[in-house]
Design a protein around this motif. Structure first.
Motif, PDB file in Angstrom:
ATOM      1  N   PHE A 244     -39.325  -2.284 -10.154  1.00 28.81           N
ATOM      2  CA  PHE A 244     -37.986  -1.503 -10.402  1.00 28.81           C
ATOM      3  C   PHE A 244     -37.569  -1.303 -11.628  1.00 28.81           C
ATOM      4  CE2 PHE A 244     -34.099   0.465  -9.065  1.00 28.81           C
ATOM      5  CZ  PHE A 244     -33.162  -0.341  -9.661  1.00 28.81           C
ATOM      6  N   MET A 245     -37.521  -0.044 -12.041  1.00 31.26           N
ATOM      7  CA  MET A 245     -37.289   0.311 -13.588  1.00 31.26           C
ATOM      8  C   MET A 245     -38.444  -0.678 -14.314  1.00 31.26           C
ATOM      9  SD  MET A 245     -33.476  -0.722 -13.443  1.00 31.26           S
ATOM     10  CE  MET A 245     -32.930  -1.352 -11.480  1.00 31.26           C
ATOM     11  N   LYS A 246     -38.199  -1.128 -15.190  1.00 33.73           N
ATOM     12  CA  LYS A 246     -38.877  -1.953 -16.078  1.00 33.73           C
ATOM     13  C   LYS A 246     -39.088  -3.502 -15.603  1.00 33.73           C
ATOM     14  CE  LYS A 246     -38.679   1.209 -20.052  1.00 33.73           C
ATOM     15  NZ  LYS A 246     -38.375   1.294 -21.182  1.00 33.73           N
ATOM     16  N   THR A 247     -38.175  -3.892 -14.469  1.00 31.83           N
ATOM     17  CA  THR A 247     -38.161  -5.110 -13.978  1.00 31.83           C
ATOM     18  C   THR A 247     -39.463  -5.325 -13.181  1.00 31.83           C
ATOM     19  OG1 THR A 247     -36.872  -4.630 -12.019  1.00 31.83           O
ATOM     20  CG2 THR A 247     -35.659  -5.126 -13.844  1.00 31.83           C
ATOM     21  N   LYS A 248     -39.464  -6.671 -13.192  1.00 32.49           N
ATOM     22  CA  LYS A 248     -40.877  -6.661 -12.188  1.00 32.49           C
ATOM     23  C   LYS A 248     -40.801  -8.497 -11.694  1.00 32.49           C
ATOM     24  CE  LYS A 248     -44.070  -7.504 -16.180  1.00 32.49           C
ATOM     25  NZ  LYS A 248     -45.329  -7.056 -16.616  1.00 32.49           N
ATOM     26  N   LEU A 249     -41.347  -8.715 -10.412  1.00 36.40           N
ATOM     27  CA  LEU A 249     -41.458 -10.046 -10.129  1.00 36.40           C
ATOM     28  C   LEU A 249     -42.635 -10.459 -10.727  1.00 36.40           C
ATOM     29  CD1 LEU A 249     -40.140  -9.643  -6.407  1.00 36.40           C
ATOM     30  CD2 LEU A 249     -39.091 -10.827  -8.201  1.00 36.40           C
TER      31      LEU A 249
ATOM     32  N   LYS B 123     -37.883 -18.419  -4.254  1.00 42.97           N
ATOM     33  CA  LYS B 123     -39.007 -19.278  -4.285  1.00 42.97           C
ATOM     34  C   LYS B 123     -39.319 -19.924  -5.905  1.00 42.97           C
ATOM     35  CE  LYS B 123     -41.515 -16.869  -0.553  1.00 42.97           C
ATOM     36  NZ  LYS B 123     -42.920 -16.030  -0.333  1.00 42.97           N
ATOM     37  N   PRO B 124     -39.425 -20.961  -6.061  1.00 43.20           N
ATOM     38  CA  PRO B 124     -39.376 -21.519  -7.387  1.00 43.20           C
ATOM     39  C   PRO B 124     -40.758 -20.985  -8.127  1.00 43.20           C
ATOM     40  CG  PRO B 124     -39.897 -23.384  -5.824  1.00 43.20           C
ATOM     41  CD  PRO B 124     -39.648 -22.142  -5.035  1.00 43.20           C
ATOM     42  N   ASN B 125     -41.586 -20.505  -7.457  1.00 41.41           N
ATOM     43  CA  ASN B 125     -43.001 -19.941  -8.201  1.00 41.41           C
ATOM     44  C   ASN B 125     -42.777 -18.634  -8.233  1.00 41.41           C
ATOM     45  OD1 ASN B 125     -43.351 -19.680  -5.140  1.00 41.41           O
ATOM     46  ND2 ASN B 125     -45.431 -19.457  -5.842  1.00 41.41           N
ATOM     47  N   ILE B 126     -41.729 -17.908  -8.121  1.00 40.71           N
ATOM     48  CA  ILE B 126     -41.507 -16.528  -8.535  1.00 40.71           C
ATOM     49  C   ILE B 126     -40.477 -15.978  -9.246  1.00 40.71           C
ATOM     50  CG2 ILE B 126     -41.513 -14.110  -7.210  1.00 40.71           C
ATOM     51  CD1 ILE B 126     -42.746 -14.942  -5.230  1.00 40.71           C
ATOM     52  N   GLY B 127     -40.562 -15.497 -10.229  1.00 44.95           N
ATOM     53  CA  GLY B 127     -39.219 -15.154 -11.215  1.00 44.95           C
ATOM     54  C   GLY B 127     -39.175 -13.663 -11.526  1.00 44.95           C
ATOM     55  N   LEU B 128     -37.962 -13.380 -11.749  1.00 49.27           N
ATOM     56  CA  LEU B 128     -37.650 -11.780 -11.985  1.00 49.27           C
ATOM     57  C   LEU B 128     -37.575 -11.703 -13.530  1.00 49.27           C
ATOM     58  CD1 LEU B 128     -37.122  -9.080 -10.700  1.00 49.27           C
ATOM     59  CD2 LEU B 128     -34.767  -9.930 -10.803  1.00 49.27           C
ATOM     60  N   TYR B 129     -38.442 -10.672 -14.150  1.00 49.63           N
ATOM     61  CA  TYR B 129     -38.128 -10.296 -15.516  1.00 49.63           C
ATOM     62  C   TYR B 129     -37.409  -9.058 -15.561  1.00 49.63           C
ATOM     63  CZ  TYR B 129     -39.436  -7.965 -19.721  1.00 49.63           C
ATOM     64  OH  TYR B 129     -39.421  -7.370 -21.039  1.00 49.63           O
TER      65      TYR B 129
ATOM     66  N   GLN C 246     -31.510  -9.034 -25.487  1.00 50.28           N
ATOM     67  CA  GLN C 246     -32.000 -10.278 -24.668  1.00 50.28           C
ATOM     68  C   GLN C 246     -33.047  -9.645 -23.489  1.00 50.28           C
ATOM     69  OE1 GLN C 246     -29.598 -13.851 -23.673  1.00 50.28           O
ATOM     70  NE2 GLN C 246     -30.311 -13.060 -21.565  1.00 50.28           N
ATOM     71  N   GLU C 247     -34.168 -10.276 -23.328  1.00 50.82           N
ATOM     72  CA  GLU C 247     -35.080 -10.034 -22.304  1.00 50.82           C
ATOM     73  C   GLU C 247     -34.833 -11.444 -21.494  1.00 50.82           C
ATOM     74  OE1 GLU C 247     -39.107  -8.667 -23.147  1.00 50.82           O
ATOM     75  OE2 GLU C 247     -38.440  -9.151 -25.018  1.00 50.82           O
ATOM     76  N   SER C 248     -34.689 -11.491 -20.130  1.00 49.99           N
ATOM     77  CA  SER C 248     -34.538 -12.681 -19.276  1.00 49.99           C
ATOM     78  C   SER C 248     -35.575 -12.772 -18.031  1.00 49.99           C
ATOM     79  CB  SER C 248     -33.160 -12.380 -18.632  1.00 49.99           C
ATOM     80  OG  SER C 248     -32.251 -12.331 -19.582  1.00 49.99           O
ATOM     81  N   PHE C 249     -35.768 -14.062 -17.818  1.00 53.19           N
ATOM     82  CA  PHE C 249     -36.696 -14.363 -16.742  1.00 53.19           C
ATOM     83  C   PHE C 249     -35.906 -15.219 -15.764  1.00 53.19           C
ATOM     84  CE2 PHE C 249     -40.464 -16.575 -14.764  1.00 53.19           C
ATOM     85  CZ  PHE C 249     -41.100 -15.618 -14.241  1.00 53.19           C
ATOM     86  N   VAL C 250     -35.573 -14.853 -14.621  1.00 52.62           N
ATOM     87  CA  VAL C 250     -35.015 -15.505 -13.520  1.00 52.62           C
ATOM     88  C   VAL C 250     -35.622 -16.089 -12.538  1.00 52.62           C
ATOM     89  CG1 VAL C 250     -32.693 -15.440 -12.213  1.00 52.62           C
ATOM     90  CG2 VAL C 250     -32.847 -13.821 -14.376  1.00 52.62           C
ATOM     91  N   ILE C 251     -35.140 -17.458 -12.463  1.00 52.09           N
ATOM     92  CA  ILE C 251     -35.974 -18.207 -11.168  1.00 52.09           C
ATOM     93  C   ILE C 251     -35.080 -18.928 -10.382  1.00 52.09           C
ATOM     94  CG2 ILE C 251     -37.900 -19.899 -10.735  1.00 52.09           C
ATOM     95  CD1 ILE C 251     -38.572 -19.428 -13.928  1.00 52.09           C
ATOM     96  N   ALA C 252     -35.191 -18.776  -9.332  1.00 48.73           N
ATOM     97  CA  ALA C 252     -34.135 -19.566  -8.084  1.00 48.73           C
ATOM     98  C   ALA C 252     -35.164 -20.980  -8.021  1.00 48.73           C
ATOM     99  CB  ALA C 252     -34.461 -18.969  -6.798  1.00 48.73           C
ATOM    100  N   LEU C 253     -34.905 -22.073  -8.876  1.00 46.76           N
ATOM    101  CA  LEU C 253     -35.325 -23.443  -8.742  1.00 46.76           C
ATOM    102  C   LEU C 253     -35.031 -23.976  -7.346  1.00 46.76           C
ATOM    103  CD1 LEU C 253     -34.958 -25.183 -12.290  1.00 46.76           C
ATOM    104  CD2 LEU C 253     -37.096 -23.831 -11.399  1.00 46.76           C
ATOM    105  N   SER C 254     -34.055 -23.688  -6.703  1.00 44.55           N
ATOM    106  CA  SER C 254     -33.848 -24.342  -5.478  1.00 44.55           C
ATOM    107  C   SER C 254     -32.940 -23.468  -4.806  1.00 44.55           C
ATOM    108  CB  SER C 254     -33.271 -25.810  -5.832  1.00 44.55           C
ATOM    109  OG  SER C 254     -32.542 -26.184  -4.424  1.00 44.55           O
ATOM    110  N   GLY C 255     -32.780 -23.401  -3.399  1.00 46.45           N
ATOM    111  CA  GLY C 255     -32.110 -22.406  -2.557  1.00 46.45           C
ATOM    112  C   GLY C 255     -32.397 -20.878  -2.902  1.00 46.45           C
ATOM    113  N   SER C 256     -31.429 -19.965  -2.853  1.00 46.76           N
ATOM    114  CA  SER C 256     -31.468 -18.804  -2.880  1.00 46.76           C
ATOM    115  C   SER C 256     -30.300 -17.910  -3.605  1.00 46.76           C
ATOM    116  CB  SER C 256     -32.125 -17.986  -1.680  1.00 46.76           C
ATOM    117  OG  SER C 256     -30.906 -18.177  -0.669  1.00 46.76           O
ATOM    118  N   PHE C 257     -30.598 -16.858  -3.936  1.00 52.19           N
ATOM    119  CA  PHE C 257     -29.628 -15.977  -4.380  1.00 52.19           C
ATOM    120  C   PHE C 257     -30.164 -14.462  -4.549  1.00 52.19           C
ATOM    121  CE2 PHE C 257     -31.027 -18.487  -7.956  1.00 52.19           C
ATOM    122  CZ  PHE C 257     -31.753 -17.344  -9.052  1.00 52.19           C
TER     123      PHE C 257
END
Length: 138
Positions: free
Chosen positions: A3-8, A84-90, A56-67
């Motif tokens: 999406f845009m330049k974001t990516k999982l 999922k703690p093994n998938i992050g959003l750039y 700033q560039e960010s990488f967001v991860i749900a280590l526990s639970g969801s959002f």
């Protein structure tokens, strides 16, 4: 997913009978990490984020639970569930982000390529849209 330049991005996962181990190193994410922070004990009806970054560039991860992370490039808006703690959003610079719908026990980890600098935040959505118009991106 794009999406845009974001990516999982899949984070490498090593599984064995004792559990899973994920590692972020080298080229897993597209920037060198300069800051790590995390959100936790967040009420389910709380709203976080509500800003964009100039640097700033960010990488967001749900280590526990969801959002859910809402990303917006000034033209398009999308809601992405992280659970999922093994998938992050750039999230690159210039993307508005909001985080909401936290599950009980959710932990949101953010890796960033910059140290904290209040002057590089855009915290007003109208200013964000104006910055896109100024850049010729609207």
């Amino acid at each position: 997913m794009r999406f845009m330049k974001t990516k999982l991005i899949d984070i490498p996962k090593i599984a064995d009978p004792r559990g899973h181990l994920s590692v972020i190193e080298k080229d897993c994410i597209p920037f060198a990490i300069k800051r790590v922070y995390y959100l936790y004990d967040i009420p389910s009806d709380a709203y976080r984020g509500g800003h964009s970054h100039l640097k700033q560039e960010s990488f967001v991860i749900a280590l526990s639970g969801s959002f859910e992370v809402i990303v917006d490039d000034g033209k398009n808006r999308q809601k992405i569930m992280l659970n999922k703690p093994n998938i992050g959003l750039y999230i690159p610079t210039g993307i508005w982000r909001e985080v909401e719908n936290f599950s009980s026990g959710a932990v949101c980890l953010v890796l960033a390529n910059t140290e904290f600098d209040e002057s590089e935040y855009i915290r007003d959505y109208d200013d964000f849209i104006s910055s896109k118009t100024t850049q010729g991106n609207s």
